[in-house]
Write a protein that holds these residues in place. Structure first.
Motif: not given
Length: 149
Positions: A6-17, A127-135
């Protein structure tokens, strides 16, 4: 190997906050290793991902690579890409490689991407990860080494 790009302008991955990987302009890569994947397929996938021209040039055409736009990669392992939902209502993941095979190949994938000189961030395998992105686009591509055989 199967990846979703996914082409993104921003993306992040979090584990346990806690943020463990974050990029601005670049590509989010969800990656799964198949039970029959080889080192050669992983290397070929890394080369393909690093070299794809999916960023716009001055004419608005997808003609520039990550390196040309100064982009980065955020790679997240995702065995569910090999889900089989043909029967019943619960997915089966029998095609996904077991961790003892998948982890070394996933790490090789990261190594090959880093060897290109591109900045690479990643999540933690399993890991249980939370991924956020701006596609950006949106641009979303599916690559699978099975299609190259």
């Amino acid at each position: 190997m199967r990846v979703i790009l996914q082409r993104v302008s921003h993306a992040a991955v979090e584990i346990k906050g806690e943020t463990v990987g974050e990029i601005s302009t670049g590509v989010l890569v969800l990656a799964a290793v198949h039970q029959e994947d080889t080192e050669q397929e992983v290397e070929k996938m890394a080369d393909k991902v690093a070299g794809l021209r999916i960023f716009e040039d001055e004419e608005g055409k997808m003609n520039r690579s990550l390196a040309e736009v100064g982009g980065a990669l955020l790679v997240v392992s995702n065995f569910t890409l090999y889900s089989d939902c043909k029967k019943g209502r619960r997915p089966s993941f029998f095609q996904s490689a077991r961790p003892e095979k998948a982890i070394p190949l996933y790490e090789q994938f990261l190594h090959c991407l880093r060897a290109t000189g591109l900045p690479v961030q990643c999540g933690n395998f399993g890991a249980d990860m939370q991924v956020s992105l701006i596609n950006d686009g949106p641009v979303t591509l599916v690559l699978d080494t099975d299609q190259w055989k």
